[in-house]
Enzyme design. Structure first.
Site, PDB file in Angstrom:
ATOM      1  N   LYS A  87       9.182  10.873  -1.254  1.00 18.82           N
ATOM      2  CA  LYS A  87       8.438  10.228  -0.158  1.00 18.82           C
ATOM      3  C   LYS A  87       9.379   9.388   0.715  1.00 18.82           C
ATOM      4  O   LYS A  87       9.363   9.491   1.945  1.00 18.82           O
ATOM      5  CB  LYS A  87       7.332   9.332  -0.732  1.00 18.82           C
ATOM      6  N   THR A 121       6.247   0.442   1.815  1.00 16.47           N
ATOM      7  CA  THR A 121       7.344   1.212   2.417  1.00 16.47           C
ATOM      8  C   THR A 121       6.727   2.289   3.299  1.00 16.47           C
ATOM      9  O   THR A 121       6.104   3.227   2.799  1.00 16.47           O
ATOM     10  CB  THR A 121       8.224   1.852   1.329  1.00 16.47           C
ATOM     11  N   LEU A 152       0.828  -1.205   0.000  1.00 15.95           N
ATOM     12  CA  LEU A 152       0.000   0.000   0.000  1.00 15.95           C
ATOM     13  C   LEU A 152       0.866   1.260   0.000  1.00 15.95           C
ATOM     14  O   LEU A 152       2.036   1.220   0.373  1.00 15.95           O
ATOM     15  CB  LEU A 152      -0.924  -0.035   1.218  1.00 15.95           C
ATOM     16  N   PRO A 153       0.290   2.395  -0.432  1.00 16.70           N
ATOM     17  CA  PRO A 153       1.127   3.597  -0.618  1.00 16.70           C
ATOM     18  C   PRO A 153       1.604   4.281   0.664  1.00 16.70           C
ATOM     19  O   PRO A 153       2.723   4.794   0.694  1.00 16.70           O
ATOM     20  CB  PRO A 153       0.232   4.554  -1.411  1.00 16.70           C
ATOM     21  N   LYS A 162      15.337  -0.592   4.176  1.00 15.88           N
ATOM     22  CA  LYS A 162      14.835  -0.007   2.935  1.00 15.88           C
ATOM     23  C   LYS A 162      15.104   1.497   2.863  1.00 15.88           C
ATOM     24  O   LYS A 162      15.620   2.002   1.868  1.00 15.88           O
ATOM     25  CB  LYS A 162      13.321  -0.259   2.832  1.00 15.88           C
TER      26      LYS A 162
END
Lengths: 305, 305, 305, 305
Positions: free
Chosen positions: A252, A102, A80-81, A177
């Site tokens: 982001k 992420t 999901l975003p 990440k």
């Protein structure tokens, strides 16, 4: 690590327990299809009807909500975003929830605590590799969670990637990440500044790239993904910065790195500056272009002299 | 390039024309000895008596001034700290002057013009690789100058290094050098920020380095010269940042990069910030430590909480 | 605005409704005493026994918990270090909650929503001015909230400050506070860099300050709070940076500014770099010194050359 | 200082010795005309025929070269774009050379040394104030040079400005100028970031400016020259950033500040970042716009979302 992942891969795929999948965007759609191909029946959800239809055609069962997905399975993958979307995912007691989004590592930790209270095992498992790697099933998964959670998740993640790395406790998958992407974001700007400066000083771009790559300036961004058009074939810089990893997405991820830096009181002078540069680029219309377009952004704009 | 250099190496060494050498510091001393070992008689000069004596013992003839060096030879190598020293070197008409110092590319260009008026061939030939590479004769030379100057210089430079790369016109050797070092300076801070942040987020340093090195954050500073103590053996970070390339020298090179950026109107946001960080470190007593000590500089200082 | 506040001040103080006060630190302790002096009976809470005793001696009633404070009053002032503490404050239906803490504007908005559901009016009212201004009752309050909330709060805030400014809807008090402090943090580093550079270029510090203050470089940090020792009397820079506003507190406020920048997608290149500089200073033992000690931090450290 | 200058002004003007003037651009043209108006006969030179004709019409004698200017006078004023132009100015033995250009302080020092060898007195006297201040004769001159040079120059400079400040030895005029402009360049970006962030957080721009200006964020850029359109009348931000001081000129001045920082080993993290921001703006077409257009540059570009 790769060996471990490979072992899991061989023993793990082709089983038949139904799996839930929430989030079928550019990445998630390919990942879900790879699970289907490996023989896992899927029940899926996405806000987009088009994305749902694509998976339906590929053989997945479609649910009307995330809750409906979760009601019928004990293994759920989410892609999901934003943190806010992940927070809304709930699964049945006894389930395994593998979140490949992420997001902020501290949100993963909160999710894991809430999950534990309900008897749910939560692992964070963000990916490295872009849309093509998702399609080809060669992603790298960075997994945070307890040892048994990692092992259970590996069965599914190894169907969608070639490396499934156990990074440590919950949140460390996200940590790995955002650490990698912060360094990548910095390196790409560094290579772009360097290539632009070198060219202005009279160096041939290919010659300069060759020198950097045999010297201590060498990095993935100079060797594999050079941002200067014409140095490498088959990379976004040689295709007008189309495809690849958009500057808005890099912004982001660097925002997440900044939040983590602030909460852990870690100084990140270049990480913060890289964040600001990609944000300015995004504000100037580069958001959808590959993040290596920072090379172009730094160049003198001919028409605007 | 390497093949070309190797060819020159085989045909070029072991000849007997006397060579002048000016500047016998940490780097120059080793370089001069390697020329001696290859069979070139040397006449040398340095401001330090000690450095002169070391070379005298190794078999070199000692001169009382740079001018005295130049008066007896037609091939001169210089390895000096600053532009101001290089400007004072003068050689006889018909000579070849190989300047291995790291200086401003525009000074190299001025030197070459003045040299040409006097019938002197000037090449800039700064080196990549540290004191150990100088000692072992495995430096990389980045050469700027006309084709015939490059070829003539290769005879001598190949006795002191394993790669002699022709970068283009005069000044491009310097350009390549400062471009590489700017990118190196940026990458090292980027890796240091990333390692420090990752550790604070709960990642094991060796695990984090492994993940970066199999991902897009990979660079020379993470793979070969990791700044976090304990990740790699045999690098300055595992020896309290002794040896290696001092932060003060990195500051000097990044200052040259900034001058070049300003004169060519090239934006270098991260290059300028890296310059400032190494300068602040140098002001705080890190000047003699290896530049990878930026990792330590960014860490929270325990005794100072 | 000052006139409006003054009017409220004259009509508002000396009334007798009991007020709750939570958080009696360096700032809150003085603020609470000023409310007492103006004739308001107080019931107070703090985690520190010492702070409680100080207020008890000044005439306040002491409660055993924030909840106990809230149970007996309908007006509550809070002055707490972090968002997490503010989130724990709850008051009775029909109350007015005036939060003077400096926290994330989005947390203030969440607090206001939760408050509204319970029939509570919430205003954010962070302060400008330090410990001395708190003691002397000359703080500036920047208030976010509905018009009637602002008016009701002004009765109490005007007893503790000389200016009570209505900035707009809930959260805008915090927004104004972090905007001002971001600009202050940037200006102070800018003045410090400038004073240090000018001195190194041969300028007398007082002369340089005079020139800046009659020119376009003029700012509060150069005129009123110059960071170079000896330029002004009675400021922290002339007292070894003791007292004043600690670099660690500035780091916290700039961290809030960065969070707000990221969530609103506003580029703040200098704001982010200022944040990083104060964080590095704090890591190097400057956290308790006044933030103007960045002048000293940037100077070459004599003993460390 | 102003008093001293005024005294000089009253006693100094209206004398009749012929003065040379080299460089008649936007600033120099107005300055020369003011000298003419005060009764000084002028002999002038510029590369532009148009500029020469304008001064000829105003009553000046036109020369065919800088050397021709210098041959007939013992007082020369220069107002030139770059160090390279100033280096070419030579005057007769016994002359006074007043250089009002903004150049590298170290070049001024070299000029003064060369001048002294020839019996020439050199002062650096860069100006503060823009084209309108030049036209109205209200510039501020920052003068570096010996006391007698300052006094001699004041006669002429006070005819073109309202303040003639003696900063110290040769080069300190330039030092003061670039220090002020570095701080100005930083402050303007700081105010722009702050205004943009505050607006995104819901604050009214005029309200925010008012709060900053009564608080510690106050600076010339927020009070007198606010970069947000609509906050102040009669400034470039309210006229689409036309007029004023172009971003390209600010970039040049900040480049001089960076050179000075590097040569004096002074850290200037925000100064260097400000330099880079104006350079990027200039590369993107903002070079001719007033430097306060950084506000617009940082905003999200509507058409480009």
């Amino acid at each position: 690590m790769a060996a471990q992942a490979t072992k899991v891969l061989q023993s793990g795929c082709n089983k038949a327990a139904k799996v839930g999948f929430i989030g079928l965007g550019n990445m998630g759609g390919h990942m879900a299809k790879n699970l289907l191909k490996k023989g896992y029946p899927l029940v899926v959800y996405d806000v987009s009807k088009d994305n749902l239809n694509t998976l339906k055609e590929a053989g997945a069962e479609v649910a009307g909500s995330p809750a409906e997905v979760a009601s019928g399975v004990t293994k759920v993958v989410s892609m999901l975003p934003e943190s806010s979307h992940v927070k809304q995912v709930t699964v049945k007691s006894g389930s395994l929830l593998m979140d490949c989004s992420t997001i902020d590592p501290s949100v993963s930790q909160v999710m894991a605590s809430l999950a534990a209270e309900k008897g749910v095992t939560f692992v964070d498992a963000p990916v490295s590799g872009g849309v093509n790697a998702a399609r080809d099933g060669i992603l790298t998964f960075m997994v945070g969670g307890p040892e048994d959670g990692y092992e259970a998740a590996s069965e599914y993640l190894s169907c969608m990637g070639k490396n499934v790395v156990h990074c440590g406790a919950v949140g460390t998958g996200q940590a790995a990440k955002i650490c990698n992407n912060m360094l990548l974001g910095i390196s790409m700007i560094g290579v772009s500044e360097t290539m632009n400066l070198g060219i202005k000083l009279g160096l041939d771009p290919k010659m300069l790239a060759k020198i950097l790559n045999m010297s201590s300036g060498r990095c993935w961004s100079s060797e594999v993904y050079n941002p200067c058009p014409g140095v490498l074939d088959g990379v976004p810089s040689s295709n007008n910065y189309k495809g690849g990893f958009g500057a808005a997405l890099m912004t982001k991820d660097l925002g997440l790195a900044q939040s983590a830096s602030t909460s852990t009181k870690s100084p990140t002078p270049l990480g913060s500056m890289a964040h600001q540069m990609y944000r300015i680029m995004t504000n100037h219309g580069y958001g959808e272009k590959d993040f290596s377009s920072v090379f172009k952004f730094l160049q003198e704009q001919e028409g605007k002299k």
